[in-house]
Design an enzyme around this catalytic site. Sequence first.
Site, PDB file in Angstrom:
ATOM      1  N   ASP A  50     -73.241 -74.476  74.786  1.00  0.00           N
ATOM      2  CA  ASP A  50     -74.592 -75.015  74.740  1.00  0.00           C
ATOM      3  C   ASP A  50     -74.573 -76.359  75.488  1.00  0.00           C
ATOM      4  O   ASP A  50     -73.511 -76.963  75.651  1.00  0.00           O
ATOM      5  CB  ASP A  50     -74.988 -75.210  73.275  1.00  0.00           C
ATOM      6  CG  ASP A  50     -76.243 -76.033  73.117  1.00  0.00           C
ATOM      7  OD1 ASP A  50     -77.258 -75.679  73.759  1.00  0.00           O
ATOM      8  OD2 ASP A  50     -76.219 -77.035  72.369  1.00  0.00           O
ATOM      9  N   ASP A  54     -77.535 -79.149  75.347  1.00  0.00           N
ATOM     10  CA  ASP A  54     -78.147 -80.253  74.600  1.00  0.00           C
ATOM     11  C   ASP A  54     -77.504 -80.417  73.230  1.00  0.00           C
ATOM     12  O   ASP A  54     -77.534 -79.495  72.408  1.00  0.00           O
ATOM     13  CB  ASP A  54     -79.654 -80.022  74.446  1.00  0.00           C
ATOM     14  CG  ASP A  54     -80.375 -80.101  75.781  1.00  0.00           C
ATOM     15  OD1 ASP A  54     -80.235 -81.144  76.442  1.00  0.00           O
ATOM     16  OD2 ASP A  54     -81.032 -79.115  76.166  1.00  0.00           O
TER      17      ASP A  54
HETATM   18  C1  XBP Z   1     -82.287 -77.798  73.243  1.00  0.00           C
HETATM   19  C2  XBP Z   1     -83.748 -77.790  73.336  1.00  0.00           C
HETATM   20  C3  XBP Z   1     -84.429 -78.236  74.559  1.00  0.00           C
HETATM   21  C4  XBP Z   1     -84.483 -79.691  74.882  1.00  0.00           C
HETATM   22  C5  XBP Z   1     -85.547 -79.930  75.942  1.00  0.00           C
HETATM   23  O1  XBP Z   1     -81.836 -76.676  72.451  1.00  0.00           O
HETATM   24  O2  XBP Z   1     -84.419 -77.337  72.450  1.00  0.00           O
HETATM   25  O3  XBP Z   1     -85.750 -77.864  74.376  1.00  0.00           O
HETATM   26  O4  XBP Z   1     -84.785 -80.436  73.727  1.00  0.00           O
HETATM   27  O5  XBP Z   1     -85.369 -79.165  77.061  1.00  0.00           O
HETATM   28  P1  XBP Z   1     -80.371 -76.039  72.585  1.00  0.00           P
HETATM   29  P2  XBP Z   1     -86.624 -78.705  77.992  1.00  0.00           P
HETATM   30  O6  XBP Z   1     -79.391 -77.171  72.646  1.00  0.00           O
HETATM   31  O7  XBP Z   1     -80.216 -75.238  71.323  1.00  0.00           O
HETATM   32  O8  XBP Z   1     -80.300 -75.188  73.825  1.00  0.00           O
HETATM   33  O9  XBP Z   1     -87.700 -79.734  77.855  1.00  0.00           O
HETATM   34  O10 XBP Z   1     -86.041 -78.671  79.384  1.00  0.00           O
HETATM   35  O11 XBP Z   1     -87.061 -77.346  77.515  1.00  0.00           O
HETATM   36 MG    MG Z   2     -77.923 -77.753  71.325  1.00  0.00          MG
END
Ligand code: XBP
Ligand code: MG
Length: 228
Positions: free
Chosen positions: A8, A10
Site C-alpha cells: 500500500d 498512503d
Molecule cells: C488512501 C486513501 C486516499 C488518499 C487520497 O487509502 O484513501 O484516498 O487519502 O488519495 P489506502 P486521492 O492507503 O488504503 O490506499 O485523493 O489521490 O484519492
Molecule cells: Mg494506506
Amino acid sequence: TPAALIFDVDGTLAETEETHRQAFNETFAAEGLGWHWTREAYRRLLRTTGGKERIRAWLAETGETVPDVAALHAAKTRRYVQILQTGGLRLREGVAELIDAARASGLRVAVATTTSRPNVEALCQCCWGSPGDAVFDVIAAGDEVAAKKPAPDVYLLALHRLGLPASNALALEDSRNGVLSARGAGLEVLVTPSVYTEGEAFDGALVLGSLRHDALPEGLRGLFSARA
Ligand code: XBP
Ligand code: MG
C-alpha cells in the site's frame, strides 16, 4: 513462500495523510469554498477511501455543493504533487531497507493503492529520486479499477500484472480498509498502523510496530538472510 511483496502507499510507505489533508485544505481555500478539514474531521472522512469519494462524502454530510467534484479533486492532486516536489515527505522506518532486501533476495515489489498514479510518481521521486517503475515492478492504482479499497480489485489487478496467485505474494498495509481489500484478494497481510489508523481492527492480519528488519516476523527475515 512469497515471490512478491505488494505495498500500500498512503500510510504504509510514508505518512502521507497529513499532506493529503493539507492539499485538500489549500485547494478548498484557493477555490474560495470556505471549508477546512480538521484532523478530527479527516479521521472520520478517511473511512471513505479515495479523494473524490471523500469529497462526495463531505458534500453529503454538510449539504454543500460544487459544480465539478472531479475538477476540484484534480486541483487537489496538482497541489499534492507540488508539495511533494518541495521534498515534503520521507519513507517510514524500514521501508527503503525492506524493498532493497526484497530485491536482493529476488522478490518482486509492487504497489496496490487507492491513490492515483501521479501521486505514486511524486512519492517515488520525492523519496527515491526515481520514477515509479524504477522502484516497483508493478503499480496498480485506484484510478485504474472500478471499486477502490476495501474492495479487492486493486490487489487483484496487482496480482494479475505480477502474474502470480495470491498464495505467492504478501501484502503490506496500514489500515482496516486495506486489510479488507488484501484479504478479499486472498493475500496474507502485514500491518504497520499509521497515525490515522492506530486502534483500528485488523482481523486476519499480522500487526507489526514497524517494517524495520528486527521487527519483521522470523519467516520473512529468514527468507531474506537465506537468499541475500
Ligand atoms: C488512501 C486513501 C486516499 C488518499 C487520497 O487509502 O484513501 O484516498 O487519502 O488519495 P489506502 P486521492 O492507503 O488504503 O490506499 O485523493 O489521490 O484519492
Ligand atoms: Mg494506506
